[in-house]
Design a protein around this motif. Structure first.
Motif, mmCIF file in Angstrom:
data_model
loop_
_atom_site.group_PDB
_atom_site.id
_atom_site.type_symbol
_atom_site.label_atom_id
_atom_site.label_comp_id
_atom_site.label_asym_id
_atom_site.label_seq_id
_atom_site.Cartn_x
_atom_site.Cartn_y
_atom_site.Cartn_z
ATOM 1 N N ILE A 1 -2.997 9.902 -0.937
ATOM 2 C CA ILE A 1 -2.779 9.080 0.257
ATOM 3 C C ILE A 1 -4.107 8.500 0.719
ATOM 4 O O ILE A 1 -5.181 8.980 0.346
ATOM 5 C CB ILE A 1 -2.138 9.868 1.411
ATOM 6 N N ARG A 2 -4.002 7.456 1.525
ATOM 7 C CA ARG A 2 -5.169 6.909 2.230
ATOM 8 C C ARG A 2 -4.766 6.726 3.677
ATOM 9 O O ARG A 2 -3.637 6.354 3.972
ATOM 10 C CB ARG A 2 -5.603 5.580 1.620
ATOM 11 N N ARG B 1 -0.441 6.258 -2.072
ATOM 12 C CA ARG B 1 -0.972 5.426 -3.157
ATOM 13 C C ARG B 1 -0.338 5.787 -4.496
ATOM 14 O O ARG B 1 -0.152 4.935 -5.341
ATOM 15 C CB ARG B 1 -2.494 5.558 -3.240
ATOM 16 N N SER C 1 -2.082 -1.888 11.321
ATOM 17 C CA SER C 1 -2.592 -0.835 10.467
ATOM 18 C C SER C 1 -3.090 -1.469 9.176
ATOM 19 O O SER C 1 -2.369 -2.263 8.548
ATOM 20 C CB SER C 1 -1.453 0.153 10.169
ATOM 21 N N ARG C 2 -4.326 -1.140 8.817
ATOM 22 C CA ARG C 2 -4.919 -1.722 7.597
ATOM 23 C C ARG C 2 -5.757 -0.659 6.901
ATOM 24 O O ARG C 2 -6.472 0.099 7.539
ATOM 25 C CB ARG C 2 -5.806 -2.907 7.971
ATOM 26 N N LEU C 3 -5.669 -0.685 5.580
ATOM 27 C CA LEU C 3 -6.540 0.201 4.805
ATOM 28 C C LEU C 3 -7.929 -0.399 4.741
ATOM 29 O O LEU C 3 -8.099 -1.593 4.506
ATOM 30 C CB LEU C 3 -6.008 0.360 3.380
ATOM 31 N N PRO D 1 -5.049 4.783 7.199
ATOM 32 C CA PRO D 1 -5.377 3.433 7.659
ATOM 33 C C PRO D 1 -6.298 3.437 8.878
ATOM 34 O O PRO D 1 -6.497 4.467 9.518
ATOM 35 C CB PRO D 1 -4.013 2.867 8.033
ATOM 36 N N PHE E 1 5.856 -5.120 7.515
ATOM 37 C CA PHE E 1 4.840 -5.392 6.502
ATOM 38 C C PHE E 1 4.544 -6.887 6.477
ATOM 39 O O PHE E 1 5.470 -7.701 6.403
ATOM 40 C CB PHE E 1 5.350 -4.924 5.135
ATOM 41 N N ASP F 1 0.485 7.184 6.981
ATOM 42 C CA ASP F 1 -0.338 7.354 5.784
ATOM 43 C C ASP F 1 0.185 6.428 4.692
ATOM 44 O O ASP F 1 1.389 6.201 4.579
ATOM 45 C CB ASP F 1 -0.269 8.795 5.266
ATOM 46 N N TYR F 2 -0.716 5.885 3.913
ATOM 47 C CA TYR F 2 -0.342 5.038 2.782
ATOM 48 C C TYR F 2 -0.272 5.931 1.543
ATOM 49 O O TYR F 2 -1.283 6.508 1.145
ATOM 50 C CB TYR F 2 -1.380 3.946 2.552
ATOM 51 N N ARG G 1 0.228 -3.753 8.249
ATOM 52 C CA ARG G 1 1.481 -3.295 8.844
ATOM 53 C C ARG G 1 1.395 -3.470 10.349
ATOM 54 O O ARG G 1 0.364 -3.165 10.950
ATOM 55 C CB ARG G 1 1.728 -1.812 8.562
#
Length: 141
Positions: free
Chosen positions: A54-55, A30, A136-138, A57, A85, A27-28, A107
């Motif tokens: 959180i966001r 934020r 992994s990308r948002l 991915p 990263f 989880d990102y 990531r």
């Protein structure tokens, strides 16, 4: 793995909410209590409740064949982490030549199906000519 120990803040939170609301590895984060960036980490140490945004991915796979070229990714990592990263993509490297969908901010979660510490991931990148990367990308907000 997210700590599921019921004596920790995250463990207690995850035990109290449905699975789709639980904090997960990857989880990102934020913001924490409205604080963003690296300073947000320090908010976790504050006593009492914290509000975390959180966001989730979107993971996907890409394949890069080095064919004698350097990989062409500028990577950053935390030695205690479990991903790499992407800080930069060099136009003269194998990632660009392979037309791999890799962007700054992505990531790398695994290399050739191997997950582990940044050292393990870096070793996989160094020792194989062709690499399959789990990225992994948002998604755009």
């Amino acid at each position: 793995k997210v700590d599921d120990n019921p004596n920790t803040t995250v463990g207690r939170y995850n035990a109290s909410v449905p699975e789709d609301l639980q904090l997960r590895v990857g989880d990102y984060v934020r913001s924490v209590d409205g604080v963003t960036g690296r300073a947000a980490v320090h908010q976790f140490a504050c006593p009492g409740e914290v509000r975390i945004v959180i966001r989730r991915p979107t993971p996907f796979m890409v394949r890069v064949s080095k064919d004698g070229l350097p990989l062409g990714l500028v990577l950053r990592f935390d030695t205690l982490g479990s991903s790499l990263f992407v800080k930069g993509v060099e136009h003269s490297g194998a990632a660009a030549a392979s037309k791999a969908d890799i962007n700054v901010g992505d990531r790398i979660l695994s290399v050739n199906g191997v997950r582990g510490s940044p050292a393990v991931l870096m070793e996989q990148l160094k020792t194989h000519n062709a690499v399959e990367l789990e990225i992994s990308r948002l998604a755009p907000a």
